[in-house]
Design a protein around this motif. Structure first.
Motif, PDB file in Angstrom:
ATOM      1  N   ALA A  28       0.632  11.832 -19.550  1.00 24.08           N
ATOM      2  CA  ALA A  28       1.686  12.454 -20.345  1.00 24.08           C
ATOM      3  C   ALA A  28       1.795  11.787 -21.715  1.00 24.08           C
ATOM      4  O   ALA A  28       2.119  12.426 -22.710  1.00 24.08           O
ATOM      5  CB  ALA A  28       3.014  12.376 -19.605  1.00 24.08           C
ATOM      6  N   PRO A  32       0.145  14.770 -24.541  1.00 21.31           N
ATOM      7  CA  PRO A  32       1.394  15.515 -24.335  1.00 21.31           C
ATOM      8  C   PRO A  32       1.076  16.994 -24.125  1.00 21.31           C
ATOM      9  O   PRO A  32       0.082  17.498 -24.656  1.00 21.31           O
ATOM     10  CB  PRO A  32       2.143  15.298 -25.654  1.00 21.31           C
ATOM     11  CG  PRO A  32       1.541  14.079 -26.249  1.00 21.31           C
ATOM     12  CD  PRO A  32       0.111  14.095 -25.841  1.00 21.31           C
ATOM     13  N   GLU A  33       1.920  17.667 -23.364  1.00 19.76           N
ATOM     14  CA  GLU A  33       1.609  19.048 -22.998  1.00 19.76           C
ATOM     15  C   GLU A  33       2.815  19.940 -23.218  1.00 19.76           C
ATOM     16  O   GLU A  33       3.941  19.456 -23.369  1.00 19.76           O
ATOM     17  CB  GLU A  33       1.240  19.102 -21.513  1.00 19.76           C
ATOM     18  CG  GLU A  33       2.340  18.484 -20.658  1.00 19.76           C
ATOM     19  CD  GLU A  33       2.212  18.778 -19.193  1.00 19.76           C
ATOM     20  OE1 GLU A  33       1.467  19.690 -18.824  1.00 19.76           O
ATOM     21  OE2 GLU A  33       2.905  18.104 -18.416  1.00 19.76           O
ATOM     22  N   THR A  34       2.606  21.233 -23.249  1.00 16.49           N
ATOM     23  CA  THR A  34       3.719  22.176 -23.260  1.00 16.49           C
ATOM     24  C   THR A  34       3.874  22.721 -21.850  1.00 16.49           C
ATOM     25  O   THR A  34       2.876  22.976 -21.185  1.00 16.49           O
ATOM     26  CB  THR A  34       3.451  23.359 -24.203  1.00 16.49           C
ATOM     27  OG1 THR A  34       2.080  23.696 -24.098  1.00 16.49           O
ATOM     28  CG2 THR A  34       3.824  23.040 -25.623  1.00 16.49           C
ATOM     29  N   PRO A  35       5.125  22.903 -21.399  1.00 20.42           N
ATOM     30  CA  PRO A  35       5.305  23.494 -20.068  1.00 20.42           C
ATOM     31  C   PRO A  35       4.720  24.907 -20.063  1.00 20.42           C
ATOM     32  O   PRO A  35       4.696  25.568 -21.102  1.00 20.42           O
ATOM     33  CB  PRO A  35       6.823  23.543 -19.912  1.00 20.42           C
ATOM     34  CG  PRO A  35       7.359  22.596 -20.912  1.00 20.42           C
ATOM     35  CD  PRO A  35       6.398  22.590 -22.039  1.00 20.42           C
ATOM     36  N   LEU A  40       4.749  31.413 -10.112  1.00 20.79           N
ATOM     37  CA  LEU A  40       6.110  31.325  -9.560  1.00 20.79           C
ATOM     38  C   LEU A  40       7.155  31.767 -10.589  1.00 20.79           C
ATOM     39  O   LEU A  40       8.348  31.776 -10.301  1.00 20.79           O
ATOM     40  CB  LEU A  40       6.420  29.896  -9.106  1.00 20.79           C
ATOM     41  CG  LEU A  40       5.755  29.417  -7.822  1.00 20.79           C
ATOM     42  CD1 LEU A  40       6.187  27.990  -7.512  1.00 20.79           C
ATOM     43  CD2 LEU A  40       6.118  30.311  -6.647  1.00 20.79           C
ATOM     44  N   ILE A  42       8.196  30.145 -13.069  1.00 23.60           N
ATOM     45  CA  ILE A  42       9.058  29.048 -13.520  1.00 23.60           C
ATOM     46  C   ILE A  42       8.231  28.162 -14.437  1.00 23.60           C
ATOM     47  O   ILE A  42       7.011  28.109 -14.322  1.00 23.60           O
ATOM     48  CB  ILE A  42       9.604  28.207 -12.339  1.00 23.60           C
ATOM     49  CG1 ILE A  42       8.450  27.750 -11.451  1.00 23.60           C
ATOM     50  CG2 ILE A  42      10.631  28.971 -11.558  1.00 23.60           C
ATOM     51  CD1 ILE A  42       8.850  26.703 -10.450  1.00 23.60           C
ATOM     52  N   GLU A  43       8.944  27.500 -15.361  1.00 19.59           N
ATOM     53  CA  GLU A  43       8.257  26.578 -16.255  1.00 19.59           C
ATOM     54  C   GLU A  43       7.863  25.332 -15.503  1.00 19.59           C
ATOM     55  O   GLU A  43       8.695  24.721 -14.831  1.00 19.59           O
ATOM     56  CB  GLU A  43       9.211  26.183 -17.386  1.00 19.59           C
ATOM     57  CG  GLU A  43       9.067  27.038 -18.601  1.00 19.59           C
ATOM     58  CD  GLU A  43       9.851  26.505 -19.770  1.00 19.59           C
ATOM     59  OE1 GLU A  43      10.359  25.371 -19.683  1.00 19.59           O
ATOM     60  OE2 GLU A  43       9.962  27.231 -20.769  1.00 19.59           O
ATOM     61  N   THR A  45       5.568  21.508 -15.715  1.00 22.33           N
ATOM     62  CA  THR A  45       4.706  20.554 -16.388  1.00 22.33           C
ATOM     63  C   THR A  45       3.790  19.969 -15.320  1.00 22.33           C
ATOM     64  O   THR A  45       3.944  20.293 -14.135  1.00 22.33           O
ATOM     65  CB  THR A  45       5.514  19.419 -17.029  1.00 22.33           C
ATOM     66  OG1 THR A  45       6.247  18.777 -15.984  1.00 22.33           O
ATOM     67  CG2 THR A  45       6.478  19.938 -18.071  1.00 22.33           C
ATOM     68  N   PHE A  51       4.817  17.305  -8.047  1.00 25.89           N
ATOM     69  CA  PHE A  51       5.916  17.293  -7.083  1.00 25.89           C
ATOM     70  C   PHE A  51       5.773  18.443  -6.083  1.00 25.89           C
ATOM     71  O   PHE A  51       5.887  18.248  -4.863  1.00 25.89           O
ATOM     72  CB  PHE A  51       7.257  17.403  -7.822  1.00 25.89           C
ATOM     73  CG  PHE A  51       8.447  17.427  -6.902  1.00 25.89           C
ATOM     74  CD1 PHE A  51       8.923  16.259  -6.340  1.00 25.89           C
ATOM     75  CD2 PHE A  51       9.070  18.624  -6.586  1.00 25.89           C
ATOM     76  CE1 PHE A  51      10.006  16.290  -5.476  1.00 25.89           C
ATOM     77  CE2 PHE A  51      10.154  18.654  -5.729  1.00 25.89           C
ATOM     78  CZ  PHE A  51      10.619  17.477  -5.181  1.00 25.89           C
ATOM     79  N   ILE A  52       5.479  19.642  -6.611  1.00 27.62           N
ATOM     80  CA  ILE A  52       5.311  20.808  -5.733  1.00 27.62           C
ATOM     81  C   ILE A  52       4.147  20.573  -4.771  1.00 27.62           C
ATOM     82  O   ILE A  52       4.244  20.884  -3.582  1.00 27.62           O
ATOM     83  CB  ILE A  52       5.066  22.085  -6.575  1.00 27.62           C
ATOM     84  CG1 ILE A  52       6.287  22.375  -7.450  1.00 27.62           C
ATOM     85  CG2 ILE A  52       4.795  23.284  -5.679  1.00 27.62           C
ATOM     86  CD1 ILE A  52       6.067  23.466  -8.472  1.00 27.62           C
TER      87      ILE A  52
END
Lengths: 90, 292
Positions: A28, A32-35, A40, A42-43, A45, A51-52
């Motif tokens: 990160a 750096p990234e954009t969501p 799904l 949903i935004e 990252t 986590f998912i």
């Protein structure tokens, strides 16, 4: 630390998760990234997708233990495929 | 150019991280360690692998406690949410009565769980309790220590009594934040009362209602004190919810391994539900900022 009743497998488990978190942090900061919005709607990252993947993997393993008699190593392969799919499409 | 996310600020969270490590992460790790081992006390542990997990996943006991827990949460949400919204809609909007209502509504929320349990335990008793005695005098056989239906009714009514105000207060706050212009526009369009509710009030309350439902779901899903005080999980196992069963296993039988495995599965379900609600809520906020 004795009272925590460590075992090698659980220590490995937490070290892998810790290493993943460190890796995510470094990634990160370096890149750096954009969501983005995936299937799904949903935004997410990279961290969200991790986590998912982890939460889903826990449920895959539980379902495997409850429903399938085969070794849990196969469940780990299913989890990896699932995680790959999450990182690709979610 | 699209704005990139800078994650470096997370480093500032380190102090909180340390605090959480001691209060949550280390205990959780210990639970994970327990869950794959067996012990006969004296802090001596033996490797058991995933035995506890598969044993629990195949056990009737866990699944029936889980079923009861889901049923309980579903019932109280189905009662508390509509009732809370109904109360909020009918509360005075301003003046002295608005304040009086707010204070009265807040009262049950201030009472500690064990006291609520004790109040209802006594209130429902057939020999000295007002409710139990009155029902018995009316010829209704109501005994929560013997009849599962009476035990469930007592717990559900108690929870509705204790927590409907929370939903009502949150909905009330949501309602208060709707500008008058919306109502005036509705009046010009000759919208019915139902339309005003359906197209103005409900969408504007959506955010707070989601929070209210999340809080109530979590709280009811982890309910322990009240059933412990009122029924102790009985009669039989009819009100043995997940946390009651867990405590029986961990402290009653001192089966640390199975109890740890149980906790982890419980934790996973709670985490999944929290994540779903959190995601829905944050996405709703984002949609809100887009569409105004």
């Amino acid at each position: 630390m004795g009272w925590m009743a460590w075992t090698l497998p659980t220590a490995t488990f937490f070290m892998v998760i810790g290493a993943l978190l460190v890796l995510m942090t470094v990634l990160a900061m370096r890149y750096p990234e954009t969501p983005r919005i995936g299937i799904l709607h949903i935004e997410t990252t990279r961290g969200d997708r991790l986590f998912i993947s982890l939460l889903g993997s826990a449920f895959i393993c539980m379902a495997w233990l409850g429903l399938v008699a085969a070794s849990l190593w196969w469940a780990l392969i299913v989890c990896l495929i699932y995680a790959g799919a999450v990182f690709r499409w979610v | 150019m699209e704005k990139t996310v800078n994650q470096r600020a997370w480093l500032l969270v380190l102090p909180v991280f340390l605090l959480v490590a001691f209060s949550a992460v280390i205990p959780l790790m210990t639970v994970v360690n327990y869950s794959v081992q067996d012990t006969f006390g004296n802090n001596k542990f033996f490797w058991a692998g995933l035995e506890w997990f598969s044993e629990l996943l195949h056990s009737e006991r866990l699944w029936s406690a889980f079923g009861r827990q889901i049923a309980f949460s579903a019932i109280i949400l189905a009662l508390e949410v509509p009732l809370g919204v109904f109360v909020a809609l009918n509360m005075p909007k301003k003046g002295i009565w608005a304040s009086v209502c707010l204070v009265l509504m807040a009262l049950p929320l201030l009472i500690p769980w064990n006291v609520v349990g004790t109040i209802w335990q006594i209130f429902s008793r057939v020999d000295i309790g007002l409710l139990g005695h009155t029902l018995a005098a009316m010829g209704i056989d109501y005994n929560y220590t013997r009849d599962p239906l009476a035990a469930w009714t007592t717990l559900v009514v108690m929870d509705v009594w204790h927590w409907t105000s929370l939903i009502a207060l949150l909905s009330y706050a949501g309602l208060q934040s709707i500008p008058q212009a919306y109502y005036q526009a509705a009046k010009i369009d000759q919208a019915s009362r139902l339309d005003v509710f359906r197209f103005i009030e409900l969408p504007k309350m959506q955010g707070v209602l989601m929070i209210a439902i999340l809080i109530r779901f979590m709280d009811s899903f982890m309910i322990y004190t009240e059933p412990f005080v009122i029924t102790g999980g009985g009669p039989g196992n009819s009100t043995t919810f997940l946390s009651i069963d867990l405590v029986k296993m961990a402290l009653g039988q001192f089966d640390l391994g199975p109890a740890a495995a149980f906790s982890l599965m419980y934790f996973l379900v709670v985490m999944l539900v929290s994540w779903v609600f959190y995601t829905v809520m944050t996405n709703m906020e984002k949609a809100d900022t887009f569409h105004g």
